[in-house]
Design a protein around this motif. Structure first.
Motif, PDB file in Angstrom:
ATOM      1  N   SER A  53       1.038  -1.301   0.092  1.00  0.00           N
ATOM      2  CA  SER A  53      -0.071   0.103  -0.003  1.00  0.00           C
ATOM      3  C   SER A  53       1.046   1.194  -0.030  1.00  0.00           C
ATOM      4  O   SER A  53       1.952   1.293   0.836  1.00  0.00           O
ATOM      5  N   SER A  54       0.331   2.367  -0.942  1.00  0.00           N
ATOM      6  CA  SER A  54       1.299   3.379  -0.790  1.00  0.00           C
ATOM      7  C   SER A  54       1.114   4.119   0.126  1.00  0.00           C
ATOM      8  O   SER A  54       0.059   4.305   0.970  1.00  0.00           O
ATOM      9  N   THR A  55       2.001   5.198   0.674  1.00  0.00           N
ATOM     10  CA  THR A  55       2.062   6.185   1.843  1.00  0.00           C
ATOM     11  C   THR A  55       2.061   7.513   1.239  1.00  0.00           C
ATOM     12  O   THR A  55       2.086   8.416   1.955  1.00  0.00           O
ATOM     13  N   ASP A  56       1.561   7.432  -0.219  1.00  0.00           N
ATOM     14  CA  ASP A  56       1.611   9.020  -0.835  1.00  0.00           C
ATOM     15  C   ASP A  56       0.324   9.914  -0.207  1.00  0.00           C
ATOM     16  O   ASP A  56      -0.857   9.185  -0.739  1.00  0.00           O
ATOM     17  N   ALA A  57       0.361  10.709   0.554  1.00  0.00           N
ATOM     18  CA  ALA A  57      -1.014  11.427   0.681  1.00  0.00           C
ATOM     19  C   ALA A  57      -0.891  13.054   0.196  1.00  0.00           C
ATOM     20  O   ALA A  57      -1.429  13.943   0.670  1.00  0.00           O
ATOM     21  N   THR A  58      -0.125  12.923  -0.965  1.00  0.00           N
ATOM     22  CA  THR A  58      -0.384  14.374  -1.485  1.00  0.00           C
ATOM     23  C   THR A  58      -1.351  14.711  -2.523  1.00  0.00           C
ATOM     24  O   THR A  58      -1.755  13.457  -2.923  1.00  0.00           O
ATOM     25  N   LEU A  59      -1.604  15.848  -2.781  1.00  0.00           N
ATOM     26  CA  LEU A  59      -2.631  16.373  -3.863  1.00  0.00           C
ATOM     27  C   LEU A  59      -1.524  16.475  -5.083  1.00  0.00           C
ATOM     28  O   LEU A  59      -0.605  16.892  -5.207  1.00  0.00           O
ATOM     29  N   LYS A  60      -2.508  15.984  -6.188  1.00  0.00           N
ATOM     30  CA  LYS A  60      -2.057  16.262  -7.598  1.00  0.00           C
ATOM     31  C   LYS A  60      -2.443  17.639  -8.043  1.00  0.00           C
ATOM     32  O   LYS A  60      -1.510  18.335  -8.590  1.00  0.00           O
ATOM     33  N   ASN A  61      -3.525  17.946  -7.854  1.00  0.00           N
ATOM     34  CA  ASN A  61      -3.957  19.453  -8.083  1.00  0.00           C
ATOM     35  C   ASN A  61      -4.871  19.826  -7.128  1.00  0.00           C
ATOM     36  O   ASN A  61      -5.735  19.059  -6.338  1.00  0.00           O
ATOM     37  N   LEU A  62      -5.186  21.302  -6.996  1.00  0.00           N
ATOM     38  CA  LEU A  62      -6.143  21.725  -5.990  1.00  0.00           C
ATOM     39  C   LEU A  62      -6.697  23.055  -6.450  1.00  0.00           C
ATOM     40  O   LEU A  62      -5.812  24.074  -6.801  1.00  0.00           O
ATOM     41  N   GLN A  63      -7.822  23.026  -6.992  1.00  0.00           N
ATOM     42  CA  GLN A  63      -8.478  24.443  -7.637  1.00  0.00           C
ATOM     43  C   GLN A  63      -9.606  24.741  -6.860  1.00  0.00           C
ATOM     44  O   GLN A  63     -10.451  24.005  -6.105  1.00  0.00           O
ATOM     45  N   ILE A  64      -9.924  26.251  -6.774  1.00  0.00           N
ATOM     46  CA  ILE A  64     -11.320  26.672  -6.081  1.00  0.00           C
ATOM     47  C   ILE A  64     -11.815  27.646  -7.139  1.00  0.00           C
ATOM     48  O   ILE A  64     -11.520  28.055  -8.101  1.00  0.00           O
ATOM     49  N   SER A  65     -13.100  27.921  -6.667  1.00  0.00           N
ATOM     50  CA  SER A  65     -14.085  28.720  -7.514  1.00  0.00           C
ATOM     51  C   SER A  65     -14.929  29.260  -5.984  1.00  0.00           C
ATOM     52  O   SER A  65     -15.806  28.690  -5.568  1.00  0.00           O
ATOM     53  N   PRO A  66     -14.920  30.789  -6.082  1.00  0.00           N
ATOM     54  CA  PRO A  66     -14.321  31.750  -6.824  1.00  0.00           C
ATOM     55  C   PRO A  66     -13.053  31.937  -6.275  1.00  0.00           C
ATOM     56  O   PRO A  66     -12.659  31.380  -5.094  1.00  0.00           O
ATOM     57  N   GLY A  67     -12.355  32.695  -6.847  1.00  0.00           N
ATOM     58  CA  GLY A  67     -11.001  33.423  -6.391  1.00  0.00           C
ATOM     59  C   GLY A  67      -9.813  32.331  -6.696  1.00  0.00           C
ATOM     60  O   GLY A  67      -9.767  31.366  -7.428  1.00  0.00           O
ATOM     61  N   ASN A  68      -8.586  32.790  -6.492  1.00  0.00           N
ATOM     62  CA  ASN A  68      -7.525  32.183  -6.553  1.00  0.00           C
ATOM     63  C   ASN A  68      -6.344  31.905  -5.468  1.00  0.00           C
ATOM     64  O   ASN A  68      -6.638  32.780  -4.675  1.00  0.00           O
ATOM     65  N   LEU A  69      -5.938  30.840  -5.410  1.00  0.00           N
ATOM     66  CA  LEU A  69      -5.298  30.313  -4.268  1.00  0.00           C
ATOM     67  C   LEU A  69      -3.956  31.292  -4.220  1.00  0.00           C
ATOM     68  O   LEU A  69      -3.255  31.738  -5.169  1.00  0.00           O
TER      69      LEU A  69
END
Length: 255
Positions: A155-171
């Motif tokens: 089992s993988s231990t990778d808990a990162t995100l590949k992408n993260l987007q929101i609306s409205p606004g910008n990170l």
């Protein structure tokens, strides 16, 4: 005549006292039968079958009558695969029954398949029962089953995100997998932050908290990533400032 009346009244009073005493004795007997519901706490590996033992027992050794216990469990973690005629349900809810005269203790073996790694519980949401003399049971202890599901060695231990987007606004700053805290400002008419997030590993799970019902001022939106191993967790936090003149209002004013 008066003596006769007094004698009759005294008799009635004595009868009332005796009825009250007998009623009190009945109440004591009615509440005298206690019971306990307990569970085993097994450990299993993802993909394997696991048995949870549930015990419904009287504490004084009296024979059980009909009992019913409603259990709740997380069906994303466990899949019920048992075929016992005294258990109904599935998909997160089980109705476990015992039949009159089965003894002072009834064991029920609940079979599940472990679906994903992590810790999960089987809890009692309701119960009802009597002893063999039709006296209502007083359950003095309601147990909970804690099931530990271990990950596969692969089992993988990778808990990162590949992408993260929101609306409205910008990170702010722009998304980077290694950065865990971001900020955004939105207008007063924004009640929900739409968040799109994909885990880097396909076996990881992503859960959002606090993305709706935004209040004026500072809000915290949490994006929780649980790795395939069910143990490794990474939290991505978005601080949302809901202010007059924020992103949504600014966009409206431009039009």
């Amino acid at each position: 005549m008066n003596k006769t009346i007094k004698t009759g009244i005294s008799g009635i009073l004595m009868a009332c006292i005796m009825i009250a005493m007998l009623s009190g004795m009945t109440i004591l007997a009615y509440a005298a039968t206690n019971a306990r519901i307990s569970f085993s706490d097994p450990t299993v590996t993802v993909g394997e079958e696991v048995t949870v033992t549930m015990k419904f027992a009287t504490t004084d050794g009296s024979i059980l009558g009909d009992t019913k216990t409603i259990l709740a469990y997380d069906n994303t973690m466990l899949e019920y695969i048992g075929d016992i005629d005294t258990v109904d349900g599935g998909v997160g809810i089980l109705n476990v029954r015992s039949k009159a005269g089965a003894g002072a203790e009834v064991k029920t073996e609940l079979r599940f398949k472990a679906l994903q790694a992590g810790a999960t519980k089987i809890t009692i949401t309701d119960w009802d029962g009597y002893n063999n003399d039709a006296e209502y049971l007083n359950v003095e202890r309601e147990g909970t089953s804690s099931v530990t599901i271990q990950p596969l060695a692969t089992s993988s231990t990778d808990a990162t995100l590949k992408n993260l987007q929101i609306s409205p606004g910008n990170l702010e700053p722009a998304f980077t997998p290694s950065v865990e805290t971001y900020r955004v400002t939105v207008g007063l008419d924004t009640d929900k932050l739409t968040v799109s997030a994909n885990a880097n590993n396909g076996g990881a799970k992503v859960a959002l908290e606090g993305d709706s019902g935004l209040l004026e001022g500072e809000n915290t939106v949490l994006c929780k990533v649980t790795a395939e191993d069910g143990v490794t967790v990474k939290d991505y936090t978005i601080i949302v400032n809901k202010l007059a003149g924020g992103e949504t209002m600014a966009a409206t004013e431009e039009r």
